[in-house]
Design a protein around this motif. Structure first.
Motif, PDB file in Angstrom:
ATOM      1  N   VAL A  90       0.839  -1.194   0.000  1.00 40.54           N
ATOM      2  CA  VAL A  90       0.000   0.000   0.000  1.00 40.54           C
ATOM      3  C   VAL A  90       0.878   1.250   0.000  1.00 40.54           C
ATOM      4  N   ARG A  91       1.874   1.257   0.849  1.00 44.48           N
ATOM      5  CA  ARG A  91       2.766   2.416   0.902  1.00 44.48           C
ATOM      6  C   ARG A  91       3.536   2.579  -0.398  1.00 44.48           C
ATOM      7  N   TYR A  92       3.901   1.464  -1.030  1.00 47.81           N
ATOM      8  CA  TYR A  92       4.619   1.525  -2.299  1.00 47.81           C
ATOM      9  C   TYR A  92       3.744   2.168  -3.378  1.00 47.81           C
ATOM     10  N   ALA A  93       2.445   1.802  -3.416  1.00 44.47           N
ATOM     11  CA  ALA A  93       1.527   2.400  -4.400  1.00 44.47           C
ATOM     12  C   ALA A  93       1.385   3.898  -4.153  1.00 44.47           C
ATOM     13  N   PHE A  94       1.302   4.291  -2.877  1.00 46.64           N
ATOM     14  CA  PHE A  94       1.221   5.710  -2.548  1.00 46.64           C
ATOM     15  C   PHE A  94       2.468   6.452  -3.009  1.00 46.64           C
ATOM     16  N   ARG A  95       3.634   5.847  -2.826  1.00 50.45           N
ATOM     17  CA  ARG A  95       4.879   6.504  -3.241  1.00 50.45           C
ATOM     18  C   ARG A  95       4.908   6.697  -4.749  1.00 50.45           C
ATOM     19  N   LEU A  96       4.442   5.677  -5.493  1.00 48.55           N
ATOM     20  CA  LEU A  96       4.420   5.793  -6.951  1.00 48.55           C
ATOM     21  C   LEU A  96       3.530   6.961  -7.392  1.00 48.55           C
ATOM     22  N   ALA A 406       0.423  -9.527  -8.263  1.00 47.14           N
ATOM     23  CA  ALA A 406      -0.890  -9.039  -8.694  1.00 47.14           C
ATOM     24  C   ALA A 406      -1.460  -8.055  -7.684  1.00 47.14           C
ATOM     25  N   MET A 407      -1.349  -8.383  -6.388  1.00 46.26           N
ATOM     26  CA  MET A 407      -1.875  -7.489  -5.366  1.00 46.26           C
ATOM     27  C   MET A 407      -1.115  -6.166  -5.349  1.00 46.26           C
ATOM     28  N   GLN A 408       0.192  -6.238  -5.538  1.00 45.60           N
ATOM     29  CA  GLN A 408       0.982  -5.011  -5.547  1.00 45.60           C
ATOM     30  C   GLN A 408       0.602  -4.121  -6.727  1.00 45.60           C
ATOM     31  N   SER A 409       0.345  -4.724  -7.885  1.00 41.82           N
ATOM     32  CA  SER A 409      -0.051  -3.943  -9.061  1.00 41.82           C
ATOM     33  C   SER A 409      -1.485  -3.457  -8.968  1.00 41.82           C
ATOM     34  N   LEU A 410      -2.285  -4.115  -8.126  1.00 39.56           N
ATOM     35  CA  LEU A 410      -3.698  -3.765  -8.038  1.00 39.56           C
ATOM     36  C   LEU A 410      -3.943  -2.506  -7.218  1.00 39.56           C
ATOM     37  N   TRP A 411      -3.062  -2.232  -6.240  1.00 38.46           N
ATOM     38  CA  TRP A 411      -3.342  -1.123  -5.320  1.00 38.46           C
ATOM     39  C   TRP A 411      -3.370   0.225  -6.019  1.00 38.46           C
ATOM     40  N   GLU A 412      -2.509   0.418  -7.003  1.00 43.25           N
ATOM     41  CA  GLU A 412      -2.453   1.721  -7.671  1.00 43.25           C
ATOM     42  C   GLU A 412      -3.777   2.044  -8.374  1.00 43.25           C
ATOM     43  N   PRO A 413      -4.317   1.168  -9.253  1.00 46.24           N
ATOM     44  CA  PRO A 413      -5.624   1.494  -9.856  1.00 46.24           C
ATOM     45  C   PRO A 413      -6.759   1.542  -8.850  1.00 46.24           C
ATOM     46  N   VAL A 414      -6.687   0.749  -7.784  1.00 46.47           N
ATOM     47  CA  VAL A 414      -7.747   0.792  -6.767  1.00 46.47           C
ATOM     48  C   VAL A 414      -7.808   2.169  -6.124  1.00 46.47           C
ATOM     49  N   PHE A 415      -6.660   2.713  -5.730  1.00 47.16           N
ATOM     50  CA  PHE A 415      -6.648   4.051  -5.127  1.00 47.16           C
ATOM     51  C   PHE A 415      -7.180   5.089  -6.107  1.00 47.16           C
ATOM     52  N   LEU A 416      -6.687   5.019  -7.348  1.00 46.76           N
ATOM     53  CA  LEU A 416      -7.113   6.002  -8.343  1.00 46.76           C
ATOM     54  C   LEU A 416      -8.615   5.942  -8.583  1.00 46.76           C
ATOM     55  N   VAL A 417      -9.163   4.745  -8.691  1.00 43.25           N
ATOM     56  CA  VAL A 417     -10.594   4.600  -9.002  1.00 43.25           C
ATOM     57  C   VAL A 417     -11.455   5.024  -7.818  1.00 43.25           C
ATOM     58  N   ILE A 471     -12.949  -0.580 -11.195  1.00 42.53           N
ATOM     59  CA  ILE A 471     -11.877  -1.281 -10.465  1.00 42.53           C
ATOM     60  C   ILE A 471     -11.646  -2.656 -11.079  1.00 42.53           C
ATOM     61  N   ALA A 472     -12.746  -3.349 -11.402  1.00 40.75           N
ATOM     62  CA  ALA A 472     -12.607  -4.686 -11.979  1.00 40.75           C
ATOM     63  C   ALA A 472     -11.873  -4.635 -13.318  1.00 40.75           C
ATOM     64  N   VAL A 473     -12.208  -3.621 -14.148  1.00 37.79           N
ATOM     65  CA  VAL A 473     -11.573  -3.534 -15.469  1.00 37.79           C
ATOM     66  C   VAL A 473     -10.097  -3.167 -15.345  1.00 37.79           C
ATOM     67  N   LEU A 474      -9.814  -2.029 -14.687  1.00 36.69           N
ATOM     68  CA  LEU A 474      -8.426  -1.572 -14.603  1.00 36.69           C
ATOM     69  C   LEU A 474      -7.593  -2.474 -13.698  1.00 36.69           C
ATOM     70  N   GLY A 475      -8.176  -2.868 -12.559  1.00 37.24           N
ATOM     71  CA  GLY A 475      -7.427  -3.755 -11.669  1.00 37.24           C
ATOM     72  C   GLY A 475      -7.146  -5.097 -12.313  1.00 37.24           C
ATOM     73  N   GLY A 476      -8.141  -5.622 -13.047  1.00 31.99           N
ATOM     74  CA  GLY A 476      -7.925  -6.899 -13.724  1.00 31.99           C
ATOM     75  C   GLY A 476      -6.840  -6.803 -14.776  1.00 31.99           C
ATOM     76  N   VAL A 477      -6.829  -5.702 -15.542  1.00 35.20           N
ATOM     77  CA  VAL A 477      -5.794  -5.531 -16.566  1.00 35.20           C
ATOM     78  C   VAL A 477      -4.413  -5.483 -15.933  1.00 35.20           C
ATOM     79  N   MET A 478      -4.294  -4.715 -14.847  1.00 37.83           N
ATOM     80  CA  MET A 478      -2.977  -4.583 -14.226  1.00 37.83           C
ATOM     81  C   MET A 478      -2.539  -5.872 -13.542  1.00 37.83           C
ATOM     82  N   ALA A 479      -3.495  -6.577 -12.928  1.00 38.22           N
ATOM     83  CA  ALA A 479      -3.130  -7.843 -12.284  1.00 38.22           C
ATOM     84  C   ALA A 479      -2.683  -8.869 -13.323  1.00 38.22           C
TER      85      ALA A 479
END
Length: 899
Positions: A90-96, A406-417, A471-479
């Motif tokens: 979570v903190r890594y996604a925030f830093r990005l 997958a979870m690490q890549s998912l946090w960034e679109p989840v926060f944005l959405v 979230i499902a669309v963007l998170g799924g693509v990134m995962a």
């Protein structure tokens, strides 16, 4: 070499088994897939030797075992939830996101805009078309209407009185009618106001489970003959006309000169049945009417438990036919198709049969805008992921699980959405509040009471649904992007950040999808612009300056014969002509329409017309000069005072009718007969004496091509039981309305004309609504166009940028810039073609659905589709050519060394 049947069967069985093996994780297939395939082949040959049943049992047993063990292997390969969730991710996604503020801001704006448009559109249309009435159990309150052909109307009061006692599918049944009165103060000195009055049955407030906020509701004795006149005011009228004075209850006011006691005030927002300003008792005489043709009423009811609108329609249609059979048959009863009944919710009855299609198409367009936003943001996120492809591959090589990646890549679109969803909800709430204030300020008195917009539970649910979907669309693509990273592929590509061939296929797919979405959106936008322009520039066919309209219905008991009604029209015309505030009164009675058999015509020139092609027209009886409305006389003469009963039967036709039925010659002197209203004898042939300019009739957005086909006959030569009165005021609309009431009551003290309407006001409000809606949707389509242009360029730039090294190799091997440009433009053209093929059926669906509401000529629709397609072609080719030129500016040496 030709395969034997059992060899072909074995090949098919092994192909089926290999398909089943794909249920296992990839690593498991890589390790054991070949051995399992060979084992299955050996077992298949053994089973084949035992016969067909053995082969079938082997297939069934293998399918069951494979799927069961594959599910277990998949579950075992997944890490525990505790292993997948790590706060440091979570903190890594925030830093990005914090390191790239412009990227974060851009994605938030794009996503918030796309979701905001979708949420607002759904909420706006749901409140207007779908949402139940804001009353207790409002979803079961329905409006009941009689149907003839494509036209809906109220019921003859005598018919409904015969029906209602036998209805089993509805309860709390009631009727109402509307008319206008002149409201004056109880002292006779206060300012007058034209008031829309709704006459209802005494139990209407009980039926809708809404008691008055002040005073009492109606009682049964308020409807009794000789009862003192009483009225219940709406909350808005109480505030506007009486300043919210709570002592109004019990006071006496004057309605068209009649002293009436105010007994109650309804709560704010209540306007049942549609947009009532005040309510008076309908009267026992109307509710229990036995004489056909005396009263017309609208009807409502509440569906009983277990009843459906379809079941209620069948029952009421049968009861209506039975009621018609039990009374004397009137000529209007036999003309046209047999009557039927429609039962719909009030919002659906207000919008008509095209409401669901309109709701679906508009929401589809809003969803396409959200799809464009997702494509753009997905492209940005994939570009960032490609830049981190080496990092992901190294993490995977060092033992990180794919689930963790997958979870690490998912946090960034989840926060944005999530943040964008909150912003979109606030944006939609602001827009809904603005629309609600604008509509109630500009359209006061012309809006259904359930048309209120704001944040409510369906809007919040819609916002949550769109957020979850995004979230499902963007998170799924990134995962998927993270879990499909292959360490060996990254090394083989030399550490390139382009994502390899898979990323190129994804980019091309996104381009084709965006082309399809924006093509459909722009096509719909063009059609919507045409509709808005047409609504804002409706041509009524005559001069509407200071023009008012009202309905006049002489009482059938007081004026029972044709001659008495003719005398009524003459006297009323004389009284109106003597009013100082009124000029140019014209009576117009509709006898038949081009939509049903009552408008059927016959010609006296011997022409033979097939029954299926029987000509029809809008047939009107008029008294007064049509040229005073701006309807010009083009040939022959106009109808005038000489055309009365006992004189030769005559008619005037519209220019459109003359052109259609007498092409190339004048119809003056020709003979016609109005077969649809019973003129079938030789004595009833009418001579055409003139041609006048066209006036459109019927629905402004109707599909009937015969809107201009009209016949006008003298009112003095037909029997009309009611008529529309058109007249002009001399600068004081209230005085002209009061003069109309005085003239009508002078002939019949109990009569009240229908609501007086101003044509200028109607047209101005139509133009205002069209302008407001066009601006609202124009902003949405402008946002979509911006997304399309920027997104298409971004996708093409990324797709071509991925091939920088390839371009360098081709140039090093001797390919010219022209060859490379042709190659890249050709590939862009293929993506364009795929998008166009996908868009074609969608455009066809949108065009058909749209033209059900707004008539658009096929040639215009095809031209619009062609123009939109050419515009998209230009955008895509430009978006391909610009990054191609940029890539060609890179020297072959630099391109070969670029990662």
């Amino acid at each position: 070499m030709t395969l034997r049947p059992h060899d072909r069967l074995e090949r098919a069985a092994r192909a089926f088994h290999r398909t089943l093996l794909r249920a296992y994780p990839r690593q498991f297939r890589d390790d054991f897939g070949r051995d399992m395939d060979e084992t299955f082949a050996d077992r298949w040959r053994e089973a084949r030797a035992r016969g067909e049943w053995a082969m079938l049992l082997l297939l069934l047993r293998t399918s069951t075992d494979t799927l069961a063990h594959a599910a277990a292997a998949r579950a075992a390969s997944l890490p525990a939830l505790s292993d997948m969730f790590h706060f440091q991710d979570v903190r890594y996604a925030f830093r990005l996101l914090r390191r790239t503020p412009y990227f974060t801001l851009l994605t938030l704006v794009v996503l918030a805009g796309g979701m905001g448009v979708s949420v607002f559109t759904f909420s706006f249309l749901y409140s207007a078309i779908i949402r139940p009435l804001p009353l207790s159990d409002g979803a079961r309150i329905v409006r009941v209407q009689e149907v003839r052909g494509r036209n809906t109307s109220g019921f003859d009061a005598s018919d409904f009185a015969r029906m209602r006692a036998q209805v089993t599918t509805l309860r709390d049944i009631g009727t109402w009618s509307a008319r206008d009165v002149v409201l004056g103060g109880d002292d006779g000195r206060s300012a007058q106001r034209v008031l829309q009055l709704t006459a209802v049955e005494w139990n209407v407030f009980d039926a809708t489970h809404t008691p008055p906020a002040l005073g009492r509701p109606f009682r049964a004795d308020d409807e009794a003959p000789g009862a003192a006149p009483v009225i219940v005011l709406s909350h808005d009228l109480w505030q506007i006309a009486f300043g919210g004075d709570s002592s109004i209850v019990g006071r006496t006011i004057r309605l068209s000169g009649v002293s009436t006691e105010v007994i109650g005030v309804m709560p704010a927002g209540y306007g049942f049945p549609v947009a009532a300003e005040s309510w008076v008792p309908l009267g026992d005489a109307v509710r229990t009417a036995t004489e056909a043709g005396r009263y017309s009423v609208n009807a409502f009811g509440r569906l009983v438990d277990g009843a459906t609108p379809e079941r209620a329609e069948l029952e009421l249609a049968a009861l209506l036919r039975r009621a018609r059979e039990s009374r004397p048959v009137a000529p209007a009863d036999t003309a046209g198709p047999p009557p039927s009944v429609t039962v719909r919710t009030f919002p659906m009855a207000q919008m008509g049969d095209d409401g669901p299609a309109f709701f679906t198409v508009i929401n589809l367009m809003a969803t396409l805008i959200l799809l464009l936003a997702c494509i753009n943001v997905g492209n940005l996120l994939l570009a960032r992921a490609n830049e981190r492809s080496r990092e992901l591959a190294v993490r995977l090589a060092l033992g990180a699980s794919r689930g963790r990646l997958a979870m690490q890549s998912l946090w960034e679109p989840v926060f944005l959405v999530i943040v964008s969803g909150a912003l979109a909800t606030g944006l939609a709430a602001f827009a809904l509040r603005f629309v609600n204030q604008w509509a109630h300020t500009r359209l006061e008195g012309n809006m259904a009471f359930w048309w209120t917009w704001g944040m409510d539970q369906p809007t919040l649910l819609a916002a949550g649904g769109f957020t979850t979907l995004t979230i499902a669309v963007l998170g799924g693509v990134m995962a998927l992007r993270a879990t499909n990273t292959r360490f060996n592929d990254v090394l083989r590509d030399g550490g390139a950040r382009d994502g390899g061939q898979r990323a190129g296929r994804v980019a091309r797919t996104l381009v084709a999808t965006q082309v399809a979405a924006v093509t459909v959106l722009l096509f719909f936008g063009v059609l919507a612009g045409m509709a808005a322009f047409r609504l804002a520039h409706i041509d009524p066919g005559y001069d509407t300056r200071n023009l008012l309209a009202s309905g006049v219905d002489p009482d059938v008991k007081r004026f029972p014969t044709d001659s008495s009604r003719q005398l009524y029209w003459e006297r009323l015309a004389a009284l109106l002509a003597a009013e100082p505030s009124i000029e140019m009164p014209i009576f117009r009675a509709r006898l038949g329409t081009a939509d049903d058999e009552r408008g059927a015509l016959e010609f006296g020139d011997g022409r033979v017309v097939p029954a299926a092609e029987q000509p029809r027209a809008w047939v009107h009886a008029v008294r007064g000069r049509l040229d005073s409305l701006g309807v010009r006389s083009l040939d022959g003469r106009a109808l005038d005072e000489r055309d009365r009963s006992g004189q030769p039967a005559v008619a005037v036709v519209s220019q459109a009718m003359a052109t259609r039925f007498w092409p190339g010659r004048s119809p003056v002197g020709e003979r016609i007969r109005l077969a649809g209203i019973g003129e079938t004898t030789n004595e009833q042939w009418r001579t055409v004496v003139g041609v006048v300019s066209d006036v459109p009739y019927g629905d402004e957005f109707g599909q009937n091509p015969q809107r201009m086909i009209a016949v006008y006959v003298p009112l003095g030569q037909v029997d009309a039981s009611s008529a529309t009165l058109l007249f002009r005021h001399k600068g004081d609309e209230a005085a002209a309305t009061a003069g109309l009431h005085l003239a009508v009551t002078a002939l019949d003290p109990d009569a009240v004309p229908d609501r007086v309407q101003s044509y200028n006001e109607i047209l101005a409000k139509s133009a205002m609504v069209a302008g407001g809606v066009s601006k609202l949707f124009g902003l949405s389509f402008a946002f979509a166009l911006l997304l399309a242009i920027s997104g298409t360029y971004g996708l093409m730039a990324r797709s071509i940028g991925m091939r920088t090294r390839e371009i360098g190799v081709r140039r090093a091997l001797g390919a010219t810039e022209r060859n490379i440009q042709r190659l890249l433009l050709g590939q862009g053209g293929r993506q364009l073609g795929i998008g166009a093929v996908v868009a074609l059926p969608l455009m066809l669906f949108v065009g058909i659905a749209f033209t059900r509401v707004v008539p658009v000529a096929p040639l215009v629709a095809v031209a619009s589709a062609t123009a939109v397609t050419l515009a998209i072609v230009a955008v895509v080719l430009a978006a391909t050519w610009v990054p191609t030129r940029r890539a060609l500016r890179v020297s072959p040496r630099d391109a070969l060394w670029r990662e």
